[in-house]
Design an enzyme around this catalytic site. Structure first.
Site, PDB file in Angstrom:
ATOM      1  N   ASN A  91      59.256  25.352  37.504  1.00 49.67           N
ATOM      2  CA  ASN A  91      58.250  24.426  38.038  1.00 49.67           C
ATOM      3  C   ASN A  91      57.874  24.854  39.455  1.00 49.67           C
ATOM      4  OD1 ASN A  91      58.291  21.183  36.690  1.00 49.67           O
ATOM      5  ND2 ASN A  91      59.329  22.875  35.728  1.00 49.67           N
ATOM      6  N   LYS A 150      74.050  24.122  32.738  1.00 51.56           N
ATOM      7  CA  LYS A 150      72.945  23.422  32.053  1.00 51.56           C
ATOM      8  C   LYS A 150      73.112  23.552  30.537  1.00 51.56           C
ATOM      9  CE  LYS A 150      69.854  21.582  33.830  1.00 51.56           C
ATOM     10  NZ  LYS A 150      69.721  20.185  34.343  1.00 51.56           N
ATOM     11  N   THR A 167      66.555  23.562  31.209  1.00 53.82           N
ATOM     12  CA  THR A 167      65.896  24.775  31.708  1.00 53.82           C
ATOM     13  C   THR A 167      65.784  25.855  30.637  1.00 53.82           C
ATOM     14  OG1 THR A 167      66.243  26.616  33.236  1.00 53.82           O
ATOM     15  CG2 THR A 167      68.195  25.445  32.580  1.00 53.82           C
ATOM     16  N   ASP A 168      64.847  26.761  30.833  1.00 56.56           N
ATOM     17  CA  ASP A 168      64.743  27.924  29.938  1.00 56.56           C
ATOM     18  C   ASP A 168      65.888  28.909  30.158  1.00 56.56           C
ATOM     19  OD1 ASP A 168      63.986  28.868  32.459  1.00 56.56           O
ATOM     20  OD2 ASP A 168      62.027  29.609  31.828  1.00 56.56           O
ATOM     21  N   GLU A 169      66.599  28.748  31.297  1.00 56.24           N
ATOM     22  CA  GLU A 169      67.654  29.719  31.609  1.00 56.24           C
ATOM     23  C   GLU A 169      68.822  29.646  30.634  1.00 56.24           C
ATOM     24  OE1 GLU A 169      68.847  30.459  35.512  1.00 56.24           O
ATOM     25  OE2 GLU A 169      66.834  30.283  36.341  1.00 56.24           O
ATOM     26  N   GLY A 185      73.546  38.946  38.327  1.00 52.25           N
ATOM     27  CA  GLY A 185      73.240  38.308  37.033  1.00 52.25           C
ATOM     28  C   GLY A 185      71.765  37.929  36.888  1.00 52.25           C
ATOM     29  N   HIS A 186      70.891  38.636  37.602  1.00 48.08           N
ATOM     30  CA  HIS A 186      69.470  38.258  37.666  1.00 48.08           C
ATOM     31  C   HIS A 186      68.764  38.556  36.343  1.00 48.08           C
ATOM     32  CE1 HIS A 186      65.634  38.517  40.401  1.00 48.08           C
ATOM     33  NE2 HIS A 186      65.607  37.496  39.568  1.00 48.08           N
ATOM     34  N   TYR A 193      74.816  28.557  37.102  1.00 49.01           N
ATOM     35  CA  TYR A 193      73.896  27.420  36.972  1.00 49.01           C
ATOM     36  C   TYR A 193      73.477  27.234  35.510  1.00 49.01           C
ATOM     37  CZ  TYR A 193      69.273  25.358  36.533  1.00 49.01           C
ATOM     38  OH  TYR A 193      68.203  24.623  36.084  1.00 49.01           O
TER      39      TYR A 193
END
Ligand code: DAU
Length: 351
Positions: free
Chosen positions: A190, A164, A135-137, A293-294, A160
């Site tokens: 996505n 990752k 993921t880009d996160e 944490g957004h 999360y």
């Protein structure tokens, strides 16, 4: 340009959102004549059992956990995989905020089990490939006006994303330490058919259809780089065929949209398709307290995969959204089925 052919593929999480779309994608490709084993734990996020997305004599569904070492090794011994495409993961950020432990299990311990099986069963002859969907996160928030490329530093900021990132590091370590043939794909958000209605787009559509509120975190101005899932699947397939071993590739569009703009667009599309006044839907929008944490913005530069594999997204955001809205409106039973009991319990506890 490299052109690999993979014939015996293990797909993990093939009943999840991207996995389901990917299975449908490869079985529709003329250049795939092989077979697939899909190992999926069938958690709350899996496509409902009563919904059969794929029927093929070259496809075997195995219900089980990627953390189950014996099961994974038995599958490797029996099927002699030449490729693993790893989609299985706990993927919902809100859930990771409320309970990170399951994320460590599936996303870190799970990938370890798979990497160890590859190390045990694969000869070091360069014939195999492990593709890890990430993921880009893992890079944390992208500053305004910037697109992160593959050199971006890791800075995960929610549980999360942290799991990752740990998985990405393990995959890279297995390449450098054991020369395991791996590729890492870091994708943006996505969207498309078969996505669980805990995620923004299907949740908003489901709530509109049920005349429920449309909850937007904070001021609703967070930005995401949205990629249509069929384009992301095409990118993964290009990486299987043409990606360079040991490399990471970004998958995205490089264009972002604010959540509020996206939800308003969805309201307009649903209004047009249901012949309702758009205010019926827009009046349901509610700004709720901020997600912990957004991250404000994610956006990726994907020129590496474009140059090296000749992949390009073929859907504009508007085209992808039109297709997505049409799919969910035509498959409202699927939406409701996916909203299973576990999800309802979780929502009641946490909202
Ligand atoms: O960036 C890639 C990631 O995208 C994937 O790795 C994750 O698995 C996937 O869950 C997704 O993470 P997000 O947190 O960006 O997706 P989500 O659909 O949960 O939220 C998208 C944006 O919408 C985000 O800014 C939070 C916001 N949102 C989401 C929900 C569910 C709301 O404002 N209200 C909501 O009810």
């Amino acid at each position: 340009m490299i052109q690999r052919k993979k014939e015996k593929i293990l797909i993990t999480g093939g009943r999840g959102f991207i996995g389901t779309n990917f299975l449908r994608y490869i079985f529709s490709q003329a250049d795939f004549s092989g077979s697939v084993v899909n190992l999926d734990k069938m958690t709350y996020a899996a496509n409902p059992s009563s919904w059969q997305p794929l029927v093929s004599d070259k496809y075997l569904m195995v219900e089980g956990d990627i953390c189950d070492q014996k099961l994974v090794e038995d599958l490797f011994a029996k099927h002699q995989f030449d490729c693993v495409i790893h989609f299985a993961a706990e993927s919902h950020v809100d859930r990771s905020i409320h309970g990170p432990a399951e994320f460590v299990d599936s996303n870190v311990r799970g990938i370890m089990t798979l990497l160890e099986a590859c190390r045990k069963f694969w000869k070091p002859d360069g014939q195999n490939l492990f593709v890890h969907m990430s993921t880009d996160e893992v890079f944390g928030p992208t500053p305004e006006g910037v697109l992160f490329d593959e050199q971006a530093c890791y800075a995960p900021r929610n549980p999360y994303a942290a799991t990752k990132a740990a998985a990405d590091h393990l995959v890279a370590a297995y390449f450098h330490t054991y020369q395991l043939p791996v590729i890492i794909a870091n994708s943006t958000n996505n969207y498309g058919a078969f996505q669980h209605p805990e995620k923004l787009i299907p949740l908003m559509l489901l709530n509109m259809l049920q005349q429920k509120e449309l909850p937007l975190y904070g001021d609703g101005k967070h930005e995401r780089d949205w990629i249509f899932v069929e384009d992301a699947c095409a990118a993964i397939w290009k990486l299987v065929q043409r990606g360079k071993v040991g490399e990471r590739y970004n998958i995205g569009t490089g264009k972002t949209c604010k959540n509020i703009e996206l939800v308003e667009t969805l309201c307009e599309m649903v209004a047009a398709q249901t012949q309702q006044d758009v205010s019926v839907y827009k009046n349901l929008i509610r700004f709720i307290s901020e997600r912990k944490g957004h991250d404000r913005r994610y956006a990726l530069n994907s020129s590496k995969i474009q140059v090296e594999t000749s992949w390009n997204p073929t859907h504009s955001f508007m085209q992808g959204l039109e297709k997505t809205v049409a799919w969910y409106l035509a498959n409202q039973d699927w939406l409701k089925l996916s909203q299973n009991q576990d999800y309802q319990l979780w929502l009641n506890k946490n909202y």
